[in-house]
Enzyme design. Structure first.
Site, PDB file in Angstrom:
ATOM      1  N   ASP A 118       2.823  80.346  57.005  1.00 53.56           N
ATOM      2  CA  ASP A 118       4.101  80.721  57.594  1.00 53.56           C
ATOM      3  C   ASP A 118       3.981  82.145  58.162  1.00 53.56           C
ATOM      4  O   ASP A 118       2.999  82.452  58.839  1.00 53.56           O
ATOM      5  CB  ASP A 118       5.227  80.584  56.564  1.00 53.56           C
ATOM      6  CG  ASP A 118       6.618  80.632  57.193  1.00 53.56           C
ATOM      7  OD1 ASP A 118       7.088  79.574  57.652  1.00 53.56           O
ATOM      8  OD2 ASP A 118       7.208  81.716  57.249  1.00 53.56           O
ATOM      9  N   TYR A 177      12.376  88.015  61.759  1.00 50.63           N
ATOM     10  CA  TYR A 177      12.424  87.210  62.977  1.00 50.63           C
ATOM     11  C   TYR A 177      12.894  88.057  64.162  1.00 50.63           C
ATOM     12  O   TYR A 177      12.444  87.866  65.292  1.00 50.63           O
ATOM     13  CB  TYR A 177      13.367  86.021  62.787  1.00 50.63           C
ATOM     14  CG  TYR A 177      12.809  84.947  61.889  1.00 50.63           C
ATOM     15  CD1 TYR A 177      12.259  83.778  62.433  1.00 50.63           C
ATOM     16  CD2 TYR A 177      12.825  85.068  60.507  1.00 50.63           C
ATOM     17  CE1 TYR A 177      11.758  82.784  61.615  1.00 50.63           C
ATOM     18  CE2 TYR A 177      12.323  84.090  59.683  1.00 50.63           C
ATOM     19  CZ  TYR A 177      11.784  82.945  60.240  1.00 50.63           C
ATOM     20  OH  TYR A 177      11.276  81.964  59.434  1.00 50.63           O
ATOM     21  N   HIS A 220       4.255  72.196  54.495  1.00 55.74           N
ATOM     22  CA  HIS A 220       4.313  73.586  54.919  1.00 55.74           C
ATOM     23  C   HIS A 220       4.032  74.568  53.782  1.00 55.74           C
ATOM     24  O   HIS A 220       3.435  75.618  54.006  1.00 55.74           O
ATOM     25  CB  HIS A 220       5.695  73.864  55.510  1.00 55.74           C
ATOM     26  CG  HIS A 220       5.838  75.226  56.097  1.00 55.74           C
ATOM     27  ND1 HIS A 220       5.202  75.600  57.262  1.00 55.74           N
ATOM     28  CD2 HIS A 220       6.546  76.312  55.682  1.00 55.74           C
ATOM     29  CE1 HIS A 220       5.502  76.861  57.537  1.00 55.74           C
ATOM     30  NE2 HIS A 220       6.312  77.318  56.595  1.00 55.74           N
TER      31      HIS A 220
END
Length: 415
Positions: free
Chosen positions: A188, A341, A393
């Site tokens: 990630d 982000y 994931h």
């Protein structure tokens, strides 16, 4: 959350860190869960509108009445926890040294919505390989930092803590611990951080040399999409001609991710401060984190675990998921973690110009499955590539044995 540390005598000092969560904080959490004002049920029979109401209400009942944070806290307290200040910010990390003196130092990097809890299961296999069917020569000294704004690390009050800055801070951390030669692993955001740590940049032609101390990387979410294909998928363009069947399948995964699944990333990438509910409501925080999704859908394998209908074997449990969410709640890092982000200028999955040795693990239910052809182009010094038949994931959580085996295989020839 209250914590206790030893007296500070200098900014570069590494200090022990003790976790102390007051019972009042846990009582407040349970009270807030029980006081949740629920919306009405979704108007569809699937998860296309988001995390289903029934899933969240079942999870809330367990979280408020049966879940025990103290078990997770005891596991964390049993490990060596430390903090140190880098560039004005406190960085928390777990540091477990192997009993094997020739062990290779390894910094393991988590992402969002992950934390140090995500990697706890691989500490034993990596630091004590002989107890897990491997050789003493496969041993690692393991360092697991909490990313800035996450968990027990400090929350930045200025801009600039992007993946490039985080990567440089982790290099400084490893050098501060006395490691002059080390490796890195990530998934990630952690995968993006390790690419950046190795000099990778948004424009592969502008990549920088890797730090001389960093001998190689392992990633379970490789940045390997050719830049032109990344931009086309992000724009929603149909698959271009000339792709193999495998490459076309991966491109279709990217279209689905960018078209639907990445909504959580877009809001954090543009308006993270608007997400006040992540600080005020544990149910909002939990639902937002659960809706990350993977290649199995959204919420994906996490939903299969919570609904007790796993389609393939996995080590992930309901308590694992709640341990992670509860850490976010207790540290009030829902918004501060989301700012990464907003900070990042690096494309999630595109090639970044990394040239040092790299190992790649591909799990079938990852957000996107990288073909070997793309991995070889993205990482010209590819030393290991392995495709698995299960896992998604959160590889360290879901398939710690498989991930540990791949990490060992990646660095076996580089020691």
């Amino acid at each position: 959350m209250a914590v206790k540390t030893e007296a500070r005598t200098g900014a570069a000092e590494v200090r022990p860190f003790n976790i102390e969560v007051p019972e009042a904080d846990l009582e407040d959490l349970r009270a807030r869960i029980r006081a949740t004002r629920w919306p009405n049920k979704e108007t569809v029979d699937d998860d296309s509108q988001g995390v289903p109401l029934s899933l969240m209400q079942d999870l809330a009942r367990y979280w408020a009445n049966d879940y025990d944070w103290r078990k997770c806290e005891a596991r964390l307290k049993a490990l060596p926890n430390f903090v140190t200040e880098i560039d004005g910010l406190e960085i928390h990390f777990i540091h477990v040294r192997s009993k094997h003196e020739d062990a290779l130092p390894l910094v393991v990097c988590h992402g969002w919505p992950g934390s140090i809890i995500e990697q706890l299961k691989i500490i034993g296999p990596l630091t004590d390989p002989t107890a897990h069917g491997a050789s003493p020569s496969d041993a690692f000294h393991v360092v697991i930092p909490s990313m800035p704004g996450y968990g027990f690390s400090g929350q930045p009050n200025t801009t600039g803590w992007d993946p490039v800055h985080i990567g440089k801070a982790y290099v400084e951390l490893m050098k501060r611990l006395g490691y002059t030669r080390f490796a890195a692993q990530g998934g990630d955001w952690g995968a993006i951080v390790v690419d950046a740590m190795a000099g990778g940049r948004a424009d592969p032609a502008a990549a920088e040399p890797a730090p001389p101390e960093l001998i190689g990387l392992h990633t379970n979410m490789p940045g390997a999409v050719p830049p032109d294909l990344f931009l086309a998928a992000f724009a929603g363009s149909p698959a271009p001609d000339g792709l193999s069947d495998e490459e076309r399948s991966t491109y279709e995964q990217l279209l689905k991710f960018f078209g639907t699944h990445v909504a959580y990333g877009l809001i954090m990438g543009t308006r993270p401060q608007t997400l006040y509910g992540l600080a005020d409501s544990p149910i909002d925080l939990a639902a937002f984190m659960l809706d990350h999704g993977d290649g199995a859908g959204q919420p994906g394998i996490v939903q299969q675990v919570l609904e007790e209908r796993l389609e393939k074997p996995s080590d992930l449990t309901r308590d694992d998921i709640l341990d992670n969410i509860t850490l976010f709640w207790l540290s009030n890092s829902g918004v501060s973690s989301g700012r990464l982000y907003w900070e990042s200028k690096l494309p999630f999955f595109a090639t970044k110009g990394v040239t040092i040795p790299v190992g790649v693990s591909i799990f079938p239910d990852e957000i996107y499955r990288v073909p070997r052809s793309w991995a070889e182009r993205a990482y010209p010094n590819l030393v290991h590539y392995n495709r698995h038949d299960r896992g998604g994931h959160f590889a360290a959580w879901e398939q710690p044995q498989l991930l540990s085996e791949d990490i060992r295989a990646t660095f076996r020839s580089l020691r």
